[in-house]
Motif scaffolding. Sequence first.
Motif, PDB file in Angstrom:
ATOM      1  N   ARG A 165      46.394  35.295  41.723  1.00 51.82           N
ATOM      2  CA  ARG A 165      45.230  34.866  40.936  1.00 51.82           C
ATOM      3  C   ARG A 165      44.010  34.603  41.814  1.00 51.82           C
ATOM      4  NH1 ARG A 165      46.535  34.032  35.786  1.00 51.82           N
ATOM      5  NH2 ARG A 165      48.754  33.862  35.289  1.00 51.82           N
ATOM      6  N   THR A 166      44.249  34.130  43.032  1.00 50.71           N
ATOM      7  CA  THR A 166      43.161  33.892  43.982  1.00 50.71           C
ATOM      8  C   THR A 166      43.407  34.719  45.234  1.00 50.71           C
ATOM      9  OG1 THR A 166      42.812  31.623  43.206  1.00 50.71           O
ATOM     10  CG2 THR A 166      41.930  32.195  45.371  1.00 50.71           C
ATOM     11  N   GLN A 177      44.279  44.690  42.330  1.00 51.24           N
ATOM     12  CA  GLN A 177      44.219  44.883  40.883  1.00 51.24           C
ATOM     13  C   GLN A 177      45.076  46.072  40.449  1.00 51.24           C
ATOM     14  OE1 GLN A 177      39.884  44.931  40.334  1.00 51.24           O
ATOM     15  NE2 GLN A 177      40.033  42.888  39.425  1.00 51.24           N
ATOM     16  N   HIS A 186      48.102  42.591  39.505  1.00 51.55           N
ATOM     17  CA  HIS A 186      47.958  41.143  39.673  1.00 51.55           C
ATOM     18  C   HIS A 186      46.859  40.597  38.748  1.00 51.55           C
ATOM     19  CE1 HIS A 186      50.704  40.542  43.027  1.00 51.55           C
ATOM     20  NE2 HIS A 186      50.214  41.628  43.593  1.00 51.55           N
ATOM     21  N   PRO A 187      47.043  39.396  38.217  1.00 56.14           N
ATOM     22  CA  PRO A 187      46.055  38.794  37.316  1.00 56.14           C
ATOM     23  C   PRO A 187      44.909  38.135  38.089  1.00 56.14           C
ATOM     24  CG  PRO A 187      47.917  37.317  37.529  1.00 56.14           C
ATOM     25  CD  PRO A 187      48.260  38.548  38.329  1.00 56.14           C
ATOM     26  N   LEU A 188      44.248  38.906  38.934  1.00 58.68           N
ATOM     27  CA  LEU A 188      43.231  38.359  39.829  1.00 58.68           C
ATOM     28  C   LEU A 188      42.060  37.778  39.038  1.00 58.68           C
ATOM     29  CD1 LEU A 188      42.587  38.074  42.872  1.00 58.68           C
ATOM     30  CD2 LEU A 188      41.327  40.230  42.698  1.00 58.68           C
ATOM     31  N   GLU A 189      41.707  36.540  39.358  1.00 54.25           N
ATOM     32  CA  GLU A 189      40.615  35.844  38.680  1.00 54.25           C
ATOM     33  C   GLU A 189      39.472  35.492  39.618  1.00 54.25           C
ATOM     34  OE1 GLU A 189      42.522  32.373  37.234  1.00 54.25           O
ATOM     35  OE2 GLU A 189      43.726  33.412  35.722  1.00 54.25           O
ATOM     36  N   GLU A 190      39.804  35.243  40.876  1.00 52.49           N
ATOM     37  CA  GLU A 190      38.845  34.617  41.782  1.00 52.49           C
ATOM     38  C   GLU A 190      39.040  35.146  43.193  1.00 52.49           C
ATOM     39  OE1 GLU A 190      37.917  29.961  42.588  1.00 52.49           O
ATOM     40  OE2 GLU A 190      39.990  30.572  42.968  1.00 52.49           O
ATOM     41  N   SER A 240      50.476  31.827  44.069  1.00 54.19           N
ATOM     42  CA  SER A 240      49.424  32.552  43.347  1.00 54.19           C
ATOM     43  C   SER A 240      48.269  33.000  44.234  1.00 54.19           C
ATOM     44  CB  SER A 240      48.872  31.671  42.216  1.00 54.19           C
ATOM     45  OG  SER A 240      48.343  30.459  42.741  1.00 54.19           O
ATOM     46  N   SER A 241      48.419  32.915  45.548  1.00 54.02           N
ATOM     47  CA  SER A 241      47.316  33.326  46.415  1.00 54.02           C
ATOM     48  C   SER A 241      47.833  33.907  47.726  1.00 54.02           C
ATOM     49  CB  SER A 241      46.379  32.147  46.708  1.00 54.02           C
ATOM     50  OG  SER A 241      47.008  31.205  47.561  1.00 54.02           O
TER      51      SER A 241
END
Length: 314
Positions: free
Chosen positions: A33-34, A77, A81-85, A255-256
């Motif tokens: 995510r990060t 991506q 992966h649910p990359l947000e930031e 998550s990172s």
Amino acid sequence: MKDQTDANFGKFADPAVTADGQRRASVALSGLRTLWVNTGTLCNIACAHCYIESSPVNDALVYISAEEVSEAIVDVQARGHPLEEVGFTGGEPFLNPAFPAMVEDTLRRGLKVLILTNAMKPMMRPRCRAALERVQAAYPGRLTMRISIDHHGRGLHDAERGAGAFEETLTGMRWLRDAGIAMAVAGRGFSEEGEAEMRAGYAALFAREGFAIDAQDPAQCVLFPEMDLRAEVPEITTACWGILNKRPADVMCASSRMLVKRKGEAPSYAACTLLPHDPRFDMGSGAPERGQSVALNHPHCAKFCVLGGASCAA
């Protein structure tokens, strides 16, 4: 490789078992995510206790390019992966000549950006301020600057970062305030104060300066535990999850990952923002796979992440 201090002699050596023979805890990547990006270890100052040993002369992690960051985002991506930031750290990110282009490209992709900075002279150069104003206008609400203020008082902050550092950082923060750019603060737990007292001190500082930062919000005013390798730290076993009422998913490396560029090497991923130099936590050059496991065999894993409950992400 053993990371041994007098206090922790014999610990954190075997990725599978602790020094007393118990099964060591590990954390699996549930989804990135990060994505952290280390822009390089060069910094305009040399803090007394910098965990990554950044300084004006340390280029162990060299400047990463905007193209390399862009390629990494595409690869992450593409793996689903649910990359947000994307979080940028250093060293001081604003020293990297390609940094403004990295930020703009990341925001253009619809991702949020978190920048860890000391808000000192590198950020205040006209070219950098113009870039910040440009992306703030184009992508409102997607950029956050996390400023390192080690203590809410000038004395302890300057003891860590050098005489005059406190006032110079406040000058940068006043400019960010007036530009309407969202700010957060990262403090350090090296004083004798309790958390409530520390947050009260930061609240008073923010009120005096008119900074729109909630000192009571752990995401806006992050108080990191001290990472002293001389202190004795317990190893984390699989039984600790139940004892501490925590889940592996709560730990930052679930998550990172951090993209780094070591001198003479291609960019690769470190398991953690705190451990870019430790080969035990080098996760390879390819985009991380879901389920990739990290053994918690470093004192930082225990004190900072599991027992301290800290996370570098927003």
